[in-house]
Design a protein around this motif. Structure first.
Motif, PDB file in Angstrom:
ATOM      1  N   ASP A  48       0.839  -1.210   0.000  1.00  0.00           N
ATOM      2  CA  ASP A  48       0.000   0.000   0.000  1.00  0.00           C
ATOM      3  C   ASP A  48       0.872   1.257   0.000  1.00  0.00           C
ATOM      4  N   LEU A 128      -5.962  10.639  -4.297  1.00  0.00           N
ATOM      5  CA  LEU A 128      -5.322   9.759  -3.303  1.00  0.00           C
ATOM      6  C   LEU A 128      -6.380   9.162  -2.382  1.00  0.00           C
ATOM      7  N   ARG A 129      -6.539   7.857  -2.417  1.00  0.00           N
ATOM      8  CA  ARG A 129      -7.496   7.162  -1.535  1.00  0.00           C
ATOM      9  C   ARG A 129      -6.909   5.819  -1.145  1.00  0.00           C
ATOM     10  N   GLY A 130      -7.255   5.336   0.027  1.00  0.00           N
ATOM     11  CA  GLY A 130      -6.833   3.994   0.424  1.00  0.00           C
ATOM     12  C   GLY A 130      -5.384   3.904   0.851  1.00  0.00           C
ATOM     13  N   LEU A 131      -4.847   4.992   1.414  1.00  0.00           N
ATOM     14  CA  LEU A 131      -3.488   4.952   1.930  1.00  0.00           C
ATOM     15  C   LEU A 131      -3.423   4.071   3.183  1.00  0.00           C
ATOM     16  N   ASP A 134      -3.891   5.550   9.060  1.00  0.00           N
ATOM     17  CA  ASP A 134      -4.896   6.625   8.997  1.00  0.00           C
ATOM     18  C   ASP A 134      -4.417   7.748   8.083  1.00  0.00           C
ATOM     19  N   HIS A 135      -3.587   7.400   7.088  1.00  0.00           N
ATOM     20  CA  HIS A 135      -2.980   8.455   6.278  1.00  0.00           C
ATOM     21  C   HIS A 135      -3.972   9.177   5.374  1.00  0.00           C
ATOM     22  N   ASP A 136      -5.091   8.535   5.016  1.00  0.00           N
ATOM     23  CA  ASP A 136      -6.148   9.269   4.302  1.00  0.00           C
ATOM     24  C   ASP A 136      -6.637  10.434   5.149  1.00  0.00           C
ATOM     25  N   GLU A 137      -6.829  10.165   6.426  1.00  0.00           N
ATOM     26  CA  GLU A 137      -7.320  11.196   7.346  1.00  0.00           C
ATOM     27  C   GLU A 137      -6.287  12.319   7.500  1.00  0.00           C
ATOM     28  N   ALA A 140      -6.345  14.449   4.416  1.00  0.00           N
ATOM     29  CA  ALA A 140      -7.545  15.292   4.405  1.00  0.00           C
ATOM     30  C   ALA A 140      -7.361  16.495   5.330  1.00  0.00           C
TER      31      ALA A 140
END
Lengths: 230, 230
Positions: A48, A128-131, A134-137, A140
């Motif tokens: 990932d 960018l999605r699905g990192l 909690d890296h998506d958060e 954001a």
């Protein structure tokens, strides 16, 4: 405060969010915000994408650790990293990990000059999605801070060369905010903010000469408050 | 990211900066910002004053740890703690310690309702010097953030009761900024910010009736961005 052995279970990591700006491949008149992510080569989340980062060493400061791990994983060495936030939810990683996250804007020439390992890629932030973790958060939150908290001065300093036109600065803002801005209103707001200073130089070319501006360094330095560098 | 045994040497603590407002004992027309500090009962810095805080537990989030240690040391339980900054200089404590610092404003009635242990005292912030560890630096940074970063809404919500007059809000600002403000200018800026809303109620008394205001909750909620509570 009594030290308990349970503290041994808690680990401290650093991660870094890097924003850069580039012309979109689809339409060179458009700009997009891009960010480098690193493909993980081991569990958890093997394969990932994740933010550049690593473990804090006992003998280095937080910002130093962020700079080192960013350099080691991506080859990037921005002149200044700003602390973004400490993420420490209990379930954010398999082992209890508190991540101190830093962020920086880099210019396109800095981004392309970096010699990055094969497992690093730059992606448009909005795709960018699905990192991992909690890296998506984190992305954001960093994007929200970029939109809401940075002034004209910081954006100019981060994304643009030393001298730039008002039109170039406006294009940067349009990319960050994801919407068109009225040129006359934009000029008024920028001039009122005193964040950038008019120079005596002009960019000449096919169109009428456009005045070149530079960032107001005095204003930028005041922005960090009484924090010493750490 | 490879786990190294050196991570065992790094510990994570939380501390909390609490600001409250009170009439000065010397002149009841004046307000001052005060903060609770705790006298340390063991080394290092035994006998010195320090910010309320303690060690992070493996099974609790950062904000939960800040709330717990604040409650345990001072009896205070503010409804909301905001993360201020992570302090992690190598030499800030005898053992390598990263402190995640939270902050909150509390109303005078919350401050006086707290049942605090004997080793807690409230001091005027401008006279706080010589705290343990790097806590002088933390207080300086928090004070700077209080002065520069909070809007009318947050200050009103933090320090004042639900309904307040513009004169009361101005007095709060004068205490925070340490200077007098022009009442007419102040009214204009507050009304332009939309951070507070006029109610239909008035405070009556010896002088002409003064309109009561409340904070604009919608604006306040938008301020945290996409962060979930941690």
């Amino acid at each position: 405060m009594t030290q308990t052995s349970a503290q041994d279970e808690i680990r401290v990591a650093v991660s870094t969010v890097i924003f850069a700006l580039r012309r979109t491949p689809e339409d060179v008149r458009e700009w997009e915000i891009v960010m480098p992510v690193v493909k993980r080569t081991r569990d958890p989340y093997e394969g990932d994408w994740a933010l550049p980062g690593g473990w804090l060493r006992p003998d280095e400061g937080l910002a130093d650790a962020a700079a080192r791990t960013l350099r080691e994983t991506t080859g990037l060495a921005p002149s200044y990293l700003e602390q973004l936030y400490a993420f420490g939810a209990v379930d954010r990683a398999p082992g209890r990990t508190v991540s101190i996250v830093y962020w920086a804007l880099v210019r396109a020439d800095e981004a392309s000059a970096a010699v990055a390992p094969e497992n690093v890629e730059w992606f448009p932030v909005k795709r960018l999605r699905g990192l991992a973790f909690d890296h998506d958060e984190i992305v954001a939150y960093a994007s929200w801070r970029l939109q809401n908290k940075v002034g004209y001065s910081r954006i100019a300093q981060g994304f643009l060369p030393e001298l730039f036109t008002l039109a170039e600065l406006r294009e940067v803002y349009e990319a960050v905010l994801g919407k068109s801005l009225d040129p006359a209103n934009f000029r008024r707001q920028v001039e009122a903010s005193q964040a950038i200073l008019a120079t005596k130089e002009f960019r000449t070319g096919a169109h009428r000469p456009a005045r070149l501006y530079e960032t107001n360094q005095a204003l930028e330095l005041a922005d960090r408050g009484p924090l010493r560098n750490q």
